[in-house]
Design a protein around this motif. Structure first.
Motif, PDB file in Angstrom:
ATOM      1  N   ILE A   1      34.112  37.946  39.490  1.00 21.13           N
ATOM      2  CA  ILE A   1      35.573  38.016  39.358  1.00 21.13           C
ATOM      3  C   ILE A   1      36.054  37.045  38.282  1.00 21.13           C
TER       4      ILE A   1
ATOM      5  N   ALA B   1      35.432  38.612  35.034  1.00 18.60           N
ATOM      6  CA  ALA B   1      36.466  39.616  34.757  1.00 18.60           C
ATOM      7  C   ALA B   1      37.721  38.950  34.205  1.00 18.60           C
TER       8      ALA B   1
ATOM      9  N   ALA C   1      38.275  45.264  34.802  1.00 20.02           N
ATOM     10  CA  ALA C   1      38.822  45.875  36.018  1.00 20.02           C
ATOM     11  C   ALA C   1      37.709  46.459  36.888  1.00 20.02           C
ATOM     12  N   ARG C   2      36.730  47.094  36.252  1.00 18.72           N
ATOM     13  CA  ARG C   2      35.630  47.682  37.019  1.00 18.72           C
ATOM     14  C   ARG C   2      34.785  46.611  37.690  1.00 18.72           C
TER      15      ARG C   2
ATOM     16  N   ALA D   1      35.689  43.502  38.463  1.00 17.16           N
ATOM     17  CA  ALA D   1      36.457  42.821  39.511  1.00 17.16           C
ATOM     18  C   ALA D   1      36.559  43.682  40.762  1.00 17.16           C
ATOM     19  N   PHE D   2      36.779  44.978  40.574  1.00 22.70           N
ATOM     20  CA  PHE D   2      36.897  45.859  41.739  1.00 22.70           C
ATOM     21  C   PHE D   2      35.579  45.928  42.505  1.00 22.70           C
TER      22      PHE D   2
ATOM     23  N   ALA E   1      35.118  42.654  44.326  1.00 24.38           N
ATOM     24  CA  ALA E   1      36.046  42.544  45.450  1.00 24.38           C
ATOM     25  C   ALA E   1      35.639  43.471  46.587  1.00 24.38           C
ATOM     26  N   ARG E   2      35.204  44.676  46.252  1.00 22.09           N
ATOM     27  CA  ARG E   2      34.764  45.598  47.293  1.00 22.09           C
ATOM     28  C   ARG E   2      33.517  45.066  47.997  1.00 22.09           C
TER      29      ARG E   2
ATOM     30  N   LEU F   1      41.784  43.264  48.528  1.00 18.21           N
ATOM     31  CA  LEU F   1      41.401  43.851  47.240  1.00 18.21           C
ATOM     32  C   LEU F   1      42.351  43.466  46.107  1.00 18.21           C
TER      33      LEU F   1
ATOM     34  N   THR G   1      41.257  41.258  42.926  1.00 19.87           N
ATOM     35  CA  THR G   1      41.153  41.956  41.644  1.00 19.87           C
ATOM     36  C   THR G   1      42.295  41.620  40.691  1.00 19.87           C
ATOM     37  N   ARG G   2      43.421  41.179  41.206  1.00 14.61           N
ATOM     38  CA  ARG G   2      44.581  40.911  40.352  1.00 14.61           C
ATOM     39  C   ARG G   2      44.897  39.423  40.240  1.00 14.61           C
TER      40      ARG G   2
END
Length: 556
Positions: free
Chosen positions: A19, A22, A78-79, A81-82, A85-86, A128, A132-133
């Protein structure tokens, strides 16, 4: 660094590192705008000064290439981080699910089923956007604005000063609003958990509600709980809109101050602020293009501030499942259980004390009791005297605060609990039945015994008439919770279930005759005594008639 972030760093270092990467990629994407702005300002300045259009071809191509690179970096960030996070969310859910067997049904601090389901399902999803944000936005905010400020300051100290004055106001006001946002998010999560628990409880008891004509009253209460959740959700949204208005206001003011200075400077009204030189159109446009990008990371961070509040509230909701429970169940170690013994088991409590979480006084204090193999002992006493607690301690469903429990002269711990449970039959005050066949509820995953053994168990518990009354016999399906069985029938089926465990050398019975009529209580007592033949029996009861039939009565 938030209070919850170190816990995630310690539990998921690899994912949190992804993360952060990212965030660095997104910061690199933001810094590429400096080159794009410089090229664009140069092209516009050249066109304004009469340069041929061919001079704009290569700068335009470079701007397009940089735009594609920025898009690629943003997509990659973004990919990554997602996915990270997942993975964190999956790991937290797995850890919570693995911790559930360690929550004792006798632990008063155990979360309700509704709050557990809500926390692991929709509330956990709030992690999430927080991961991610907010985390990448925080890192991007610490890199991009300072670099852009240095670039602008190299060209014009007045423009840099204007941005420097406006920038701190955004995080200051966002911090003030964030305190309110965190409280609102906590209240929203609490209301959501309460509504889910209320709904789950009412769905489980829907048959009872219909029987007592209480469906309409329950619907009214459910509407009230839903209305409370709606109000708290709208409170969160109001704060989100307020914070958006604040960040847009100060960002617009900062850009407006820079634009005003550039305009008056180009008009000759403000000849200072550019290190002794006059800004041309290209330099002024370059500064004007950088000003919004200076505020963009701050705006993204402020917009993600509510994701942080919701994420931390969700993580706080999962915390009771992730932390070690105070009244944890003894869980078997990874090592294989030792070979089973046969015959009646010995049981001993030696200096055992236990108190529930949050209680000021122990429910059991310095209790000692030796039960010989084959002995039948009754625990007699008023409610709250510790009878059920002692049975739970004997079954490893609670851990003693002090003292030790011995099963067949072996200390009851993670290494011995598997073998002890294989030799223990449990008869709870409210036997549980899952949705499935009657036979599956009797066997509980064990191999089907010979027909003679099954008939002997049914006969011992006087369950033959219950089986004969069902169209499918043992293969007839049961509803969850044993709906359709009377209290006495449910206890007798539980007796038959215990009798089908040939290795059981200890029978633990918790209020086996409670809330039964005289005939049903007598039938259950007779079945319990037949089950106890050749086994050790420890029964907690209020029933003096049942206690009188034991070898020994221990009054608490």
């Amino acid at each position: 660094m938030t209070a919850t972030a170190p816990r995630l760093e310690a539990r998921f270092p690899r994912e949190m590192s992804r993360i952060r990467r990212a965030g660095l990629l997104q910061a690199g994407s933001g810094l590429l705008w400096i080159a794009q702005a410089a090229l664009l300002a140069r092209v516009v300045g050249g066109i304004a000064s009469g340069a041929p259009a061919s001079d704009a071809v290569w700068p335009a191509a470079a701007i397009g290439a940089l735009a594609l690179l920025r898009a690629a970096l943003d997509a990659l960030a973004a990919r990554g981080a997602f996915r990270a996070a997942r993975a964190i969310l999956t790991g937290l859910r797995r850890a919570a699910a693995e911790a559930l067997p360690g929550l004792s049904p006798f632990d008063l601090s155990r979360p309700t089923s509704g709050s557990i389901a809500s926390g692991m399902a929709e509330q956990a999803e709030a992690l999430l956007p927080w991961l991610t944000r907010w985390h990448p936005a925080r890192l991007r905010m610490s890199i991009v604005p300072p670099v852009i400020l240095l670039v602008i300051g190299w060209t014009s100290w007045v423009a840099a000063l204007a941005l420097l004055l406006a920038a701190p106001l955004i995080p200051i006001f966002m911090a003030l609003i964030g305190i309110k946002a965190r409280d609102a998010a906590d209240r929203q999560m609490s209301a959501m958990s309460g509504m889910n628990g209320f709904l789950l409880d009412r769905l489980r008891g829907l048959t009872t509600l219909r029987a007592f004509d209480a469906v309409d009253g329950t619907a009214v209460r459910l509407r009230g709980v839903a209305a409370q959740l709606r109000r708290r959700t709208m409170a969160v949204l109001r704060i989100a809109f307020l914070s958006s208005a604040v960040l847009e206001l100060f960002a617009a003011l900062g850009v407006a101050m820079v634009a005003t200075f550039i305009g008056f400077h180009l008009l000759g009204q403000l000849p200072f602020g550019a290190w002794g030189v006059r800004l041309d159109l290209a330099a002024g446009l370059f500064l004007l293009l950088l000003a919004p990008e200076f505020f963009q990371p701050l705006r993204d961070f402020a917009a993600a501030y509510h994701d942080r509040a919701s994420g931390e509230a969700a993580l706080a909701g999962l915390a009771p499942l992730l932390s070690a429970p105070s009244g944890a169940v003894l869980l078997p170690a990874e090592a294989a259980a030792p070979a089973l013994h046969t015959g009646a088991a010995a049981l001993a409590f030696r200096g055992v004390s236990f108190r529930h979480a949050g209680a000021t006084t122990p429910v059991v204090e310095n209790f000692s009791l030796e039960i010989a193999p084959g002995e039948k002992v009754a625990l007699l006493g008023p409610s709250g005297s510790g009878k059920s607690t002692l049975l739970a301690l004997a079954a490893g469903l609670l851990r003693p605060e002090q003292g030790d429990v011995f099963f067949d002269n072996a200390f009851l711990d993670e290494q011995s609990i598997a073998a002890a449970r294989r030799r223990t039959a449990w008869l709870g005050a409210a036997p549980y039945f899952f949705a499935g066949s009657l036979e599956a509820n009797l066997l509980l995953g064990r191999e089907r015994p010979a027909a003679e053994a099954m008939e002997a168990a049914l006969r011992l518990a006087s369950v033959e008439e219950v089986v004969a009354r069902r169209p499918g016999g043992l293969r007839d399906l049961m509803a969850e919770g044993g709906l359709g069985l009377s209290g006495g029938e449910a206890r007798r089926v539980a007796l038959a279930r215990a009798a089908l465990n040939p290795a059981a050398g200890l029978v633990l019975a918790d209020e086996p005759t409670a809330h039964l009529d005289q005939n049903s209580a007598a039938a259950v007592a007779e079945g319990l005594l037949r089950l106890a033949q050749g086994r050790t029996l420890l029964v907690a009861t209020h029933d003096p008639a049942l206690a009188a039939r034991m070898d020994r009565v221990v009054t608490l």
